[in-house]
Design an enzyme around this catalytic site. Structure first.
Site, PDB file in Angstrom:
ATOM      1  N   HIS A   1      -6.302 -42.889   1.886  1.00  0.00           N
ATOM      2  CA  HIS A   1      -7.447 -42.374   1.143  1.00  0.00           C
ATOM      3  C   HIS A   1      -8.750 -42.543   1.918  1.00  0.00           C
ATOM      4  O   HIS A   1      -8.893 -43.472   2.723  1.00  0.00           O
ATOM      5  CB  HIS A   1      -7.575 -43.110  -0.197  1.00  0.00           C
ATOM      6  CG  HIS A   1      -6.776 -42.506  -1.294  1.00  0.00           C
ATOM      7  ND1 HIS A   1      -7.313 -42.175  -2.519  1.00  0.00           N
ATOM      8  CD2 HIS A   1      -5.474 -42.146  -1.356  1.00  0.00           C
ATOM      9  CE1 HIS A   1      -6.378 -41.660  -3.291  1.00  0.00           C
ATOM     10  NE2 HIS A   1      -5.250 -41.633  -2.601  1.00  0.00           N
TER      11      HIS A   1
ATOM     12  N   GLU B   1      -5.489 -34.297  -1.790  1.00  0.00           N
ATOM     13  CA  GLU B   1      -6.363 -34.272  -2.963  1.00  0.00           C
ATOM     14  C   GLU B   1      -7.798 -34.031  -2.512  1.00  0.00           C
ATOM     15  O   GLU B   1      -8.219 -34.506  -1.458  1.00  0.00           O
ATOM     16  CB  GLU B   1      -6.314 -35.610  -3.734  1.00  0.00           C
ATOM     17  CG  GLU B   1      -4.962 -35.993  -4.285  1.00  0.00           C
ATOM     18  CD  GLU B   1      -4.289 -37.037  -3.409  1.00  0.00           C
ATOM     19  OE1 GLU B   1      -4.948 -37.595  -2.504  1.00  0.00           O
ATOM     20  OE2 GLU B   1      -3.093 -37.278  -3.619  1.00  0.00           O
TER      21      GLU B   1
END
Length: 323
Positions: A38, A107
């Site tokens: 991330h 994402e």
């Protein structure tokens, strides 16, 4: 036999802590470890997001037995696939053959930061397919020049390449993505305990005995259930949105707003919380029944992580392996 793993949740712990947790997880008896990849945490309360590949490099040197994997890396926006191919090969060498490259379509939360926008889902899948093809080409060790719809590679070669190659797992979510990505992958990654999905992937992939079906289950062990539910709500209420929502929200502030009305009881309905090890183990059973070969646990939050690994993980693994 089902293998049980530990998740290095980069969104909720700092890099040095993650390496120490990786060592403790190996000592506790976990079979493998996966790392999220991330740029931002899901929620501000989580408060962390170190670079996953640096953490994994350190973990590869600090551990000796557990398999390692990304869960998952998007190889198409924040990273160029040629760079992913290089660092995956390096990880395989550092880990002495223990690494699986887990890939997915990404994402918005992590990919928008480089200013290239956030494509529609069909375009993201097109990009992922092309990226996987480039990675496969580079992992042959040949000189690669590629001119595709989304990517260019100009005379690229991976100079340090493991003899055994790098196995690739691809995240899928339904029949359409299975038909597209199963033939390109060595292993399946998915979030739902759906036995039909697993069977469809195995048929489409013509997967052999060594093919893995890898899933992930969050739990929140705590000394009492109330603390566990409160911690899970604070750290993991983003989970309630489902992947179709989670893929598109751009910032932790967006996730906070989207989950403003998610109650602690709502989170507790989907995440087993508290000290009851039998209850925690039973929450994993649907994935076992669906035919998953590898199931990674997420211990939610950093607060009880050390206690979970040193006191809870071993007896919990005993219960899981007895199911």
């Amino acid at each position: 036999m089902t293998r049980f793993g530990y998740t290095l949740m980069t969104e909720q712990s700092g890099p040095r802590e993650l390496v120490s947790y990786a060592v403790a997880a190996e000592q506790a008896g976990f079979d493998f470890e996966v790392s999220s990849d991330h740029y931002s945490p899901w929620l501000t309360e989580q408060g962390h997001s170190p670079y996953a590949w640096s953490v994994l490099g350190a973990v590869a040197q600090a551990t000796t037995r557990v398999d390692l994997a990304t869960y998952v890396t998007c190889p198409s926006i924040r990273y160029h696939p040629a760079v992913v191919a290089q660092k995956a090969a390096t990880m395989q060498l550092l880990s002495e053959g223990r690494f699986i490259l887990g890939l997915g379509a990404g994402e918005n939360l992590n990919e928008h930061v480089v200013g290239e926008g956030w494509p529609m889902v069909d375009a993201r899948h097109d990009m992922l397919e092309e990226a996987v093809m480039i990675i496969r080409e580079l992992h042959t060790g040949d000189l690669v020049t590629w001119q595709g719809e989304y990517f260019r590679v100009d005379s690229g070669r991976i100079w340090d390449l493991p003899d055994e190659g790098v196995p690739i797992g691809i995240a899928v979510s339904g029949a359409k993505s299975i038909a597209r990505f199963a033939p390109l992958s060595d292993h399946m990654i998915t979030t739902e305990p759906d036995g039909d999905l697993v069977s469809s992937w195995r048929d489409a992939a013509n997967a052999g005995d060594g093919a893995r079906v890898i899933g992930q289950v969050p739990i929140c062990w705590a000394p009492n259930r109330e603390d566990g539910v409160a911690l899970a709500h604070e750290q993991f209420r983003w989970f309630a949105g489902g992947w179709k929502v989670n893929a598109d929200l751009p910032t932790p502030a967006g996730f906070s707003a989207a989950t403003n009305f998610v109650r602690p009881d709502d989170v507790a309905e989907s995440i087993a919380c508290g000290p009851d090890l039998d209850e925690l183990a039973e929450s994993v059973r649907p994935f076992m029944d669906a035919g998953f070969t590898d199931i990674a646990l997420v211990q939610v939050g950093d607060r009880y992580q050390e206690q979970f690994l040193t006191e809870v993980a071993e007896p919990l693994l005993e219960r899981l392996r007895s199911l």
